[in-house]
Scaffold this motif. Structure first.
Motif, PDB file in Angstrom:
ATOM      1  N   GLN A   1      -3.530  -3.314  11.488  1.00  0.00           N
ATOM      2  CA  GLN A   1      -4.508  -4.149  10.822  1.00  0.00           C
ATOM      3  C   GLN A   1      -5.695  -3.321  10.297  1.00  0.00           C
TER       4      GLN A   1
ATOM      5  N   LEU B   1      -4.398  -2.012   6.805  1.00  0.00           N
ATOM      6  CA  LEU B   1      -4.837  -3.160   5.780  1.00  0.00           C
ATOM      7  C   LEU B   1      -6.351  -3.234   5.736  1.00  0.00           C
TER       8      LEU B   1
ATOM      9  N   ALA C   1      -7.733  -2.312   1.803  1.00  0.00           N
ATOM     10  CA  ALA C   1      -8.804  -3.633   1.211  1.00  0.00           C
ATOM     11  C   ALA C   1     -10.135  -2.618   0.536  1.00  0.00           C
TER      12      ALA C   1
ATOM     13  N   ASN D   1       4.226 -10.495   9.426  1.00  0.00           N
ATOM     14  CA  ASN D   1       3.174 -11.052   8.355  1.00  0.00           C
ATOM     15  C   ASN D   1       2.186 -10.022   7.963  1.00  0.00           C
ATOM     16  N   LYS D   2       1.570  -8.923   8.743  1.00  0.00           N
ATOM     17  CA  LYS D   2       0.994  -7.931   8.433  1.00  0.00           C
ATOM     18  C   LYS D   2       1.784  -6.995   7.227  1.00  0.00           C
TER      19      LYS D   2
ATOM     20  N   ARG E   1       3.908  -8.163   5.310  1.00  0.00           N
ATOM     21  CA  ARG E   1       4.087  -8.912   4.242  1.00  0.00           C
ATOM     22  C   ARG E   1       2.725  -8.732   3.275  1.00  0.00           C
ATOM     23  N   MET E   2       1.540  -8.630   4.158  1.00  0.00           N
ATOM     24  CA  MET E   2       0.096  -8.380   3.262  1.00  0.00           C
ATOM     25  C   MET E   2       0.220  -7.318   2.683  1.00  0.00           C
TER      26      MET E   2
ATOM     27  N   SER F   1       2.026  -7.059  -0.435  1.00  0.00           N
ATOM     28  CA  SER F   1       1.447  -7.614  -1.433  1.00  0.00           C
ATOM     29  C   SER F   1       0.494  -6.854  -2.131  1.00  0.00           C
ATOM     30  N   ILE F   2      -0.147  -5.901  -1.208  1.00  0.00           N
ATOM     31  CA  ILE F   2      -1.225  -4.967  -1.649  1.00  0.00           C
ATOM     32  C   ILE F   2      -0.531  -3.856  -2.421  1.00  0.00           C
TER      33      ILE F   2
END
Length: 144
Positions: free
Chosen positions: A37, A40, A44, A69-70, A72-73, A76-77
């Protein structure tokens, strides 16, 4: 600048700093973001310069839905970063340790049930996923 960001702390971070020193002559800025996290969150907030490149060591675990799930995020970044953010195709250290074929010999364990569990889990891992249909042993399945 070139950055190598990891979620690892402690021994894992030390390992990546040694890799940077010994293989890349300290060309990378190695930083821990302390968790997936944290990686991520840091991505960001980055203010990317023209020649910056970020190598991301994401601790991917095949049987953890939150991590998937993380990931996948993260994907996308990176898809929007025009090649400036690169996910290194790795899975967690724990898997690397399990995959080490001399592990049983080095640890001196002769417990055949543990050896069988390890072998079945490793043989079922394909493309960062566990193919549960390849595991016949009920005891192994209860751990997954």
């Amino acid at each position: 600048m070139k950055y190598l960001w990891t979620e690892d702390t402690g021994a894992g971070l030390h390992f990546w700093k040694l890799v940077n020193q010994l293989f890349f002559n300290d060309a990378l800025v190695v930083e821990s973001k302390e968790s997936n996290q944290g990686l991520l969150d840091a991505l960001a907030e980055i203010d990317m310069k023209e020649d910056d490149k970020y190598y991301i060591l994401f601790d991917y675990v095949v049987d953890n839905q939150d991590i998937r799930n993380k990931y996948r995020m993260l994907k996308s970044i990176t898809d929007k970063a025009e090649g400036k953010i690169i996910i290194l195709d790795m899975i967690c250290f724990e898997y690397l340790i399990l995959a080490f074929d001399k592990l049983v010999t080095w640890t001196g364990t002769g417990k055949t049930d543990k050896i069988k569990i390890r072998e079945e889990v490793l043989s079922a891992i394909e493309d960062h996923r566990i193919n549960l249909s390849k595991i016949d042993d009920v005891k192994t399945l209860q751990y997954l």
